[in-house]
Design an enzyme around this catalytic site. Structure first.
Site, PDB file in Angstrom:
ATOM      1  N   ARG A 157      48.832  51.626  43.156  1.00 53.71           N
ATOM      2  CA  ARG A 157      47.777  51.854  44.147  1.00 53.71           C
ATOM      3  C   ARG A 157      48.152  51.227  45.498  1.00 53.71           C
ATOM      4  NH1 ARG A 157      42.390  52.495  42.863  1.00 53.71           N
ATOM      5  NH2 ARG A 157      41.815  50.854  44.315  1.00 53.71           N
ATOM      6  N   ARG A 161      55.900  50.810  52.104  1.00 59.67           N
ATOM      7  CA  ARG A 161      56.294  51.498  53.345  1.00 59.67           C
ATOM      8  C   ARG A 161      57.482  50.806  53.990  1.00 59.67           C
ATOM      9  NH1 ARG A 161      50.439  50.726  55.258  1.00 59.67           N
ATOM     10  NH2 ARG A 161      49.355  52.442  54.229  1.00 59.67           N
ATOM     11  N   ARG A 232      37.153  44.700  32.539  1.00 62.32           N
ATOM     12  CA  ARG A 232      37.233  43.454  33.293  1.00 62.32           C
ATOM     13  C   ARG A 232      35.924  43.316  34.056  1.00 62.32           C
ATOM     14  NH1 ARG A 232      40.655  39.828  31.772  1.00 62.32           N
ATOM     15  NH2 ARG A 232      40.838  38.935  33.873  1.00 62.32           N
ATOM     16  N   ARG A 263      40.585  36.835  45.422  1.00 61.36           N
ATOM     17  CA  ARG A 263      40.531  37.100  46.862  1.00 61.36           C
ATOM     18  C   ARG A 263      39.253  36.532  47.454  1.00 61.36           C
ATOM     19  NH1 ARG A 263      40.458  43.732  46.102  1.00 61.36           N
ATOM     20  NH2 ARG A 263      38.893  43.758  44.465  1.00 61.36           N
ATOM     21  N   GLU A 288      36.158  35.901  44.786  1.00 65.69           N
ATOM     22  CA  GLU A 288      36.054  36.824  43.644  1.00 65.69           C
ATOM     23  C   GLU A 288      36.916  36.320  42.482  1.00 65.69           C
ATOM     24  OE1 GLU A 288      36.693  40.950  44.776  1.00 65.69           O
ATOM     25  OE2 GLU A 288      37.530  41.393  42.810  1.00 65.69           O
ATOM     26  N   TYR A 336      39.066  54.205  36.610  1.00 70.97           N
ATOM     27  CA  TYR A 336      39.222  53.342  37.785  1.00 70.97           C
ATOM     28  C   TYR A 336      39.099  54.244  39.019  1.00 70.97           C
ATOM     29  CZ  TYR A 336      41.637  49.524  40.401  1.00 70.97           C
ATOM     30  OH  TYR A 336      41.997  48.516  41.256  1.00 70.97           O
ATOM     31  N   ASP A 338      38.063  55.346  42.800  1.00 69.11           N
ATOM     32  CA  ASP A 338      37.667  54.972  44.158  1.00 69.11           C
ATOM     33  C   ASP A 338      36.422  55.796  44.471  1.00 69.11           C
ATOM     34  OD1 ASP A 338      39.630  53.090  44.736  1.00 69.11           O
ATOM     35  OD2 ASP A 338      41.084  54.642  45.273  1.00 69.11           O
TER      36      ASP A 338
HETATM   37  N1  UDP Z   1      47.936  43.699  43.399  1.00 69.54           N
HETATM   38  C1  UDP Z   1      48.665  42.527  43.405  1.00 69.54           C
HETATM   39  N2  UDP Z   1      48.654  41.741  44.526  1.00 69.54           N
HETATM   40  C2  UDP Z   1      47.917  42.050  45.608  1.00 69.54           C
HETATM   41  C3  UDP Z   1      47.172  43.232  45.619  1.00 69.54           C
HETATM   42  C4  UDP Z   1      47.182  44.034  44.489  1.00 69.54           C
HETATM   43  O1  UDP Z   1      49.311  42.192  42.428  1.00 69.54           O
HETATM   44  O2  UDP Z   1      47.932  41.259  46.581  1.00 69.54           O
HETATM   45  C5  UDP Z   1      47.968  44.543  42.190  1.00 69.54           C
HETATM   46  C6  UDP Z   1      46.925  44.081  41.161  1.00 69.54           C
HETATM   47  O3  UDP Z   1      47.426  44.334  39.870  1.00 69.54           O
HETATM   48  C7  UDP Z   1      45.734  44.959  41.482  1.00 69.54           C
HETATM   49  C8  UDP Z   1      46.420  46.285  41.820  1.00 69.54           C
HETATM   50  O4  UDP Z   1      47.619  45.892  42.509  1.00 69.54           O
HETATM   51  O5  UDP Z   1      44.850  45.068  40.386  1.00 69.54           O
HETATM   52  C9  UDP Z   1      45.616  47.243  42.665  1.00 69.54           C
HETATM   53  O6  UDP Z   1      45.226  46.598  43.853  1.00 69.54           O
HETATM   54  P1  UDP Z   1      43.974  47.077  44.721  1.00 69.54           P
HETATM   55  O7  UDP Z   1      43.970  46.266  45.958  1.00 69.54           O
HETATM   56  O8  UDP Z   1      44.009  48.552  44.842  1.00 69.54           O
HETATM   57  O9  UDP Z   1      42.761  46.637  43.774  1.00 69.54           O
HETATM   58  P2  UDP Z   1      41.160  46.808  43.942  1.00 69.54           P
HETATM   59  O10 UDP Z   1      40.817  46.553  45.379  1.00 69.54           O
HETATM   60  O11 UDP Z   1      40.804  48.187  43.452  1.00 69.54           O
HETATM   61  O12 UDP Z   1      40.647  45.725  43.028  1.00 69.54           O
END
Ligand code: UDP
Length: 358
Positions: A157, A161, A232, A263, A288, A336, A338
């Site tokens: 996800r 780049r 989860r 985060r 979180e 999952y 969006d």
């Molecule tokens: N991920 C990670 N480090 C980061 C951001 C994302 O390891 O700094 C991995 C982690 O496994 C996460 C997944 O990438 O569950 C998808 O990230 P996304 O930001 O899309 O998660 P969401 O915002 O949907 O929780």
């Protein structure tokens, strides 16, 4: 015309989309929502003191490349043009995600140009260093498992780049409703043929001959008869701080193992257009934490693996016994999703239903 009556159980993004489309197609729609408020996990609360729109169930940023979905949501609200950026805090330093030139150059102390990135990142040692720093521990905290043991599409996800583009999403359309997320749901349900009842859960015993579009957890609907599907869950620790700006951006990922949360959100940054809120000398931050779902917790992320797929199949087979029951949404489909994909799915479900009942 009498049988042009349906029930939508669950007033999240999937249910509200369906309710609206079916009402506009001439159906009388009864919407049942088990919580006292609509909007599912996109629900927000405006802090009365600061005016900050607090995302009660964690940050939601609307982003899509689907023109039909973008057109649909823009019928109800105006978006503020917010573009999402995510920063990552690692070993005392702050980096720009996603995996791009800004992060690679800062992390390795190099000055690569775009065309040098592929060869540099093909080096196993570089790849591993980035992965171990930014993905390994965050993923373990988020999923309770090593990254090798989760569905690989989850980490995919995050864009990769070879440019300085630090937009977290590749989607062309992005933003936050300028009037707030709640107004999106209120306006979707504001139709003379939609009747909303809140604090009203739907149970299978109520299923009669009328079609019911259900978007709660599929296992819960069937009384967890085959056992609960694994999820989860999230816990949020919210704090009010006496500063106008605590972290300078909406989301900072804490990617190291020594920080227990994944985060920290600072919600006021989702409305940069609101100068009063931005300038108010107080802010609200929210840390979180991710954990394994236990009965009674809110389900957030499905845990897709072989075992859960087999269990899901049993519930789906069971649901197929009820021809007038249509199950969808994140909780119903165990997906999952969006937000835009949930709307896309609801639009497709409505279309199929209308075609079948034309
Ligand atoms: N991920 C990670 N480090 C980061 C951001 C994302 O390891 O700094 C991995 C982690 O496994 C996460 C997944 O990438 O569950 C998808 O990230 P996304 O930001 O899309 O998660 P969401 O915002 O949907 O929780």
């Amino acid at each position: 015309m009498d049988n042009r009556q349906v029930t939508v159980a669950g007033a999240g993004i999937w249910g509200c989309t369906l309710a609206r489309v079916l009402a506009e197609a001439g159906y009388k729609v009864r919407v049942l929502e088990k919580r006292s408020q609509i909007g599912g996990n996109v629900r927000c609360e405006t802090d009365p003191k600061t005016g900050i729109e607090v995302h009660v169930y964690g940050s939601h940023i609307f982003h899509t490349h689907l023109p039909e979905v973008w057109k649909f949501v823009n019928r109800f609200v105006e978006f503020n043009g917010y573009q999402h950026k995510v920063l990552a805090r690692h070993a005392g330093k702050t980096y720009f995600l996603p995996l791009g030139l800004a992060l690679v150059n800062q992390f390795f102390g190099v000055e690569l140009t775009p065309r040098e990135v592929p060869a540099f990142m093909a080096d196993e040692a570089h790849k591993r260093a980035i992965f171990d720093a930014f993905f390994r521990n965050y993923t373990s905290k988020q999923w309770g498992k090593a990254p090798e043991d989760i569905d690989p599409t989850i980490i995919q996800r995050v864009p990769v780049r070879a440019t300085y583009d630090v937009n977290y999403f590749n989607d062309y359309h992005q933003g936050i409703p300028a009037s707030g997320y709640n107004s999106l749901f209120e306006r979707m349900l504001d139709h003379p043929d939609i009747a909303l009842s809140t604090a009203q859960a739907f149970t299978l015993e109520e299923l009669g001959t009328e079609t019911v579009f259900y978007s709660g957890p599929i296992d819960e609907l069937f009384g967890f008869k085959f056992g609960p599907l694994p999820w989860r869950t999230l816990r949020f620790e919210t704090e009010r701080l006496p500063v106008a700006d605590a972290q300078g951006t909406s989301v900072v990922n804490y990617v190291d193992a020594d920080v227990p949360y994944t985060r920290q959100h600072e919600y006021k940054h989702y409305h940069p257009e609101d100068k009063r809120v931005m300038g108010y000398p107080e802010t609200i931050v929210c840390r979180e934490y991710s954990a394994e779902w236990q009965p009674g917790d809110e389900p957030y992320y499905p845990v897709n693996n072989e075992e859960s797929a087999a269990l899901l199949k049993r519930y789906r087979d069971e649901a197929a016994q009820y021809p007038n029951l249509v199950i969808g949404g994140r909780l119903g489909q165990y997906k999952y999703f969006d937000m835009d994909k949930s709307i896309e799915s609801a639009l497709a479900t409505a279309k199929a239903y209308l075609e079948a009942h034309a």
